[in-house]
Design an enzyme around this catalytic site. Structure first.
Site, PDB file in Angstrom:
ATOM      1  N   HIS A  17     112.915 -30.178  39.232  1.00 14.66           N
ATOM      2  CA  HIS A  17     113.543 -28.956  39.753  1.00 14.66           C
ATOM      3  C   HIS A  17     112.704 -28.235  40.792  1.00 14.66           C
ATOM      4  O   HIS A  17     113.151 -27.266  41.383  1.00 14.66           O
ATOM      5  CB  HIS A  17     113.875 -27.997  38.611  1.00 14.66           C
ATOM      6  CG  HIS A  17     112.663 -27.278  38.067  1.00 14.66           C
ATOM      7  ND1 HIS A  17     111.753 -27.894  37.255  1.00 14.66           N
ATOM      8  CD2 HIS A  17     112.223 -26.015  38.235  1.00 14.66           C
ATOM      9  CE1 HIS A  17     110.802 -27.034  36.933  1.00 14.66           C
ATOM     10  NE2 HIS A  17     111.065 -25.886  37.521  1.00 14.66           N
TER      11      HIS A  17
HETATM   12  C1  UD1 Z   1     112.623 -20.828  38.068  1.00 17.89           C
HETATM   13  C2  UD1 Z   1     111.155 -20.495  38.258  1.00 17.89           C
HETATM   14  C3  UD1 Z   1     110.301 -21.729  37.998  1.00 17.89           C
HETATM   15  C4  UD1 Z   1     110.639 -22.341  36.667  1.00 17.89           C
HETATM   16  C5  UD1 Z   1     112.114 -22.603  36.571  1.00 17.89           C
HETATM   17  C6  UD1 Z   1     112.501 -23.156  35.227  1.00 17.89           C
HETATM   18  C7  UD1 Z   1     110.605 -18.795  39.951  1.00 17.89           C
HETATM   19  C8  UD1 Z   1     110.064 -18.586  41.297  1.00 17.89           C
HETATM   20  N1  UD1 Z   1     110.879 -20.071  39.626  1.00 17.89           N
HETATM   21  O1  UD1 Z   1     112.979 -21.778  39.060  1.00 17.89           O
HETATM   22  O2  UD1 Z   1     108.953 -21.361  38.013  1.00 17.89           O
HETATM   23  O3  UD1 Z   1     109.912 -23.526  36.522  1.00 17.89           O
HETATM   24  O4  UD1 Z   1     112.815 -21.368  36.776  1.00 17.89           O
HETATM   25  O5  UD1 Z   1     113.859 -23.430  35.137  1.00 17.89           O
HETATM   26  O6  UD1 Z   1     110.764 -17.863  39.222  1.00 17.89           O
HETATM   27  N2  UD1 Z   1     120.818 -21.440  38.727  1.00 17.89           N
HETATM   28  C9  UD1 Z   1     121.984 -21.585  38.029  1.00 17.89           C
HETATM   29  N3  UD1 Z   1     122.068 -21.017  36.784  1.00 17.89           N
HETATM   30  C10 UD1 Z   1     121.061 -20.325  36.222  1.00 17.89           C
HETATM   31  C11 UD1 Z   1     119.879 -20.158  36.948  1.00 17.89           C
HETATM   32  C12 UD1 Z   1     119.764 -20.726  38.194  1.00 17.89           C
HETATM   33  O7  UD1 Z   1     122.933 -22.213  38.493  1.00 17.89           O
HETATM   34  O8  UD1 Z   1     121.207 -19.836  35.083  1.00 17.89           O
HETATM   35  C13 UD1 Z   1     120.702 -22.075  40.044  1.00 17.89           C
HETATM   36  C14 UD1 Z   1     121.089 -21.166  41.186  1.00 17.89           C
HETATM   37  O9  UD1 Z   1     121.682 -21.940  42.180  1.00 17.89           O
HETATM   38  C15 UD1 Z   1     119.746 -20.678  41.686  1.00 17.89           C
HETATM   39  C16 UD1 Z   1     118.865 -21.886  41.448  1.00 17.89           C
HETATM   40  O10 UD1 Z   1     119.357 -22.468  40.250  1.00 17.89           O
HETATM   41  O11 UD1 Z   1     119.792 -20.272  43.006  1.00 17.89           O
HETATM   42  C17 UD1 Z   1     117.415 -21.552  41.287  1.00 17.89           C
HETATM   43  O12 UD1 Z   1     117.222 -20.588  40.263  1.00 17.89           O
HETATM   44  P1  UD1 Z   1     115.910 -19.639  40.307  1.00 17.89           P
HETATM   45  O13 UD1 Z   1     115.833 -18.803  39.087  1.00 17.89           O
HETATM   46  O14 UD1 Z   1     115.853 -18.934  41.616  1.00 17.89           O
HETATM   47  O15 UD1 Z   1     114.719 -20.669  40.331  1.00 17.89           O
HETATM   48  P2  UD1 Z   1     114.482 -21.996  39.463  1.00 17.89           P
HETATM   49  O16 UD1 Z   1     114.522 -23.148  40.378  1.00 17.89           O
HETATM   50  O17 UD1 Z   1     115.353 -22.000  38.257  1.00 17.89           O
END
Ligand code: UD1
Length: 400
Positions: free
Chosen positions: A239
């Site tokens: 991820h």
């Molecule tokens: C975040 C953390 C990362 C951690 C990871 C674990 C930061 C900078 N990054 O990354 O350190 O390892 O979580 O999972 O805080 N999305 C969904 N549903 C959700 C959450 C996210 O669809 O419930 C999708 C969205 O398109 C979103 C993308 O995932 O834009 C990224 O989510 P985000 O929380 O920004 O970062 P992660 O890649 O999950």
């Protein structure tokens, strides 16, 4: 888990405990009950920023780990780093104004960690950081920035390995504020491990799981189609932006996984970020006709059940590097660096980056020789949260 005293009528100022994203949940699941333990429970309020919000990324963990519903859900959701961090800060400030907490406790290194620590410290509220001092020395990782800045403004810092203490001291943090407490994520792992189902049971509940098992090699003394046995499968998670955001890198990694799967069948629970990118770039066909089972994000119990009995894990997750070390399962980390060096020095982890040749060589070595054995690091013993709670009760137990 015992109910947490969060009634608004409580005269005591609470300790605000913050979670935001999936890796925070297993840490808080250990910390909350330890803080609440008699005879001197601390009043606690649980705040969820809403950084992760999908049921598979949140509810599954709360329910399985016995975390109570958050007292405050800030509903922030996704966004750019600036938008997400700013939105968390804006929505967290009124919570502090309402509750006048005796301290704010944050865990890990996600955007929610830094955002809430920053709001608290500017309001003169003490900040507690659990999992402090880890450094990848790679400032292109957003988590590295979150770690460095959170540690600089934290008042009490709890570490999972002694090298983290040394690093914090090098960064000018006074030793009196640093406590080597152990690994709260492993507290939760050890609590849940005895009740995880076996891999065949878990796969039987997943779309495509039966066909996957049937297509996997089985030892000659087992003839039923559902005999994926311990040690006969690998787990993949990806991820990190460095691995999934660039479609060429992602396509190359998927092709590599397809090749690896000829030697060992792979189960690939997909983070939404990765699933979105694979869908948008039309890359799913790279895994078709391979022995790779893509699945939605799994609950904690299911994931632990599959990882505990895996022959190997391929991952870019921080948490899995630690969990595989605690479980003695060989792990190849698809990154060039790690903020958790103890998993390489003492545990079962090997860094291979995202170069397909190195990944294939790492897998071949594990399949031929069994992989690194390693040992469980000091204080990854299931008692870390109790050690942290004892110190916090000493510091904050008398405030009202
Ligand atoms: C975040 C953390 C990362 C951690 C990871 C674990 C930061 C900078 N990054 O990354 O350190 O390892 O979580 O999972 O805080 N999305 C969904 N549903 C959700 C959450 C996210 O669809 O419930 C999708 C969205 O398109 C979103 C993308 O995932 O834009 C990224 O989510 P985000 O929380 O920004 O970062 P992660 O890649 O999950």
């Amino acid at each position: 888990m015992d109910a947490i005293d969060t009634s608004p009528a409580s005269p005591a100022r609470p300790l605000l405990c913050v979670v935001g994203a999936r890796p925070n949940f297993m840490k808080m699941a250990a910390i909350l009950p330890a803080l609440q333990q008699p005879p001197d429970p601390l009043p606690v309020r649980l705040v969820h920023t809403g950084q992760h919000y999908d049921a598979a990324m949140k509810e599954a963990f709360f329910v399985q780990l016995g975390i109570p519903e958050p007292d405050d859900d800030l509903g922030v959701g996704s966004g750019s780093h600036a938008v997400q961090t700013a939105e968390i800060m804006k929505r967290f400030e009124p919570v502090i104004d309402q509750w006048h907490p005796r301290a704010v406790l944050v865990v890990g290194d996600v955007n929610s960690t830094l955002a809430c620590a920053l709001v608290a410290t500017k309001k003169g509220v003490p900040v507690i950081h659990v999992e402090a001092g880890l450094r990848s020395f790679d400032r292109t990782m957003p988590e590295e920035i979150n770690r460095i800045l959170t540690d600089q403004i934290a008042d009490l810092l709890f570490t999972t390995e002694k090298e983290a203490d040394a690093q914090l001291r090098r960064e000018g943090i006074h030793p009196d504020r640093i406590y080597f407490a152990g690994n709260v994520m492993i507290d939760t792992l050890l609590r849940i491990l005895p009740r995880v189902p076996d891999p065949a049971t878990i796969l039987g509940t997943l779309p495509g799981g039966h066909a996957f098992m049937a297509s996997s090699e089985v030892p000659s003394d087992r003839h039923d189609s559902e005999s994926l046995v311990p040690g006969s499968h690998g787990i993949v998670t990806l991820h990190r932006p460095a691995n999934v955001d660039d479609p060429r890198i992602l396509a190359r990694l998927l092709d590599c996984l397809g090749e690896v799967s000829r030697d060992i069948p792979l189960i690939f629970p997909m983070h939404p970020r990765t699933a979105n990118q694979i869908r948008v770039q039309g890359l799913l066909d790279r895994l078709q006709k391979q022995r790779v089972l893509p699945t939605p994000p799994l609950g904690y119990v299911e994931m632990l059940g599959l990882v505990a009995r895996a022959r190997l894990v391929l991952t870019d997750s921080g948490g899995l590097q630690e969990e595989t070390t605690a479980l003695g399962v060989p792990c190849l980390t698809l990154r060039d660096n790690t903020e958790r060096p103890i998993t390489v020095q003492q545990g079962t982890n090997t860094l291979v980056g995202n170069n397909p040749e190195k990944i294939r060589a790492g897998v071949a070595e594990i399949l031929a020789g069994g992989g690194k054995k390693g040992h469980v690091p000091e204080l990854w013993d299931g008692q870390a949260a109790l050690r942290i709670a004892a110190i916090l009760k000493h510091h904050f137990g008398h405030a009202t």
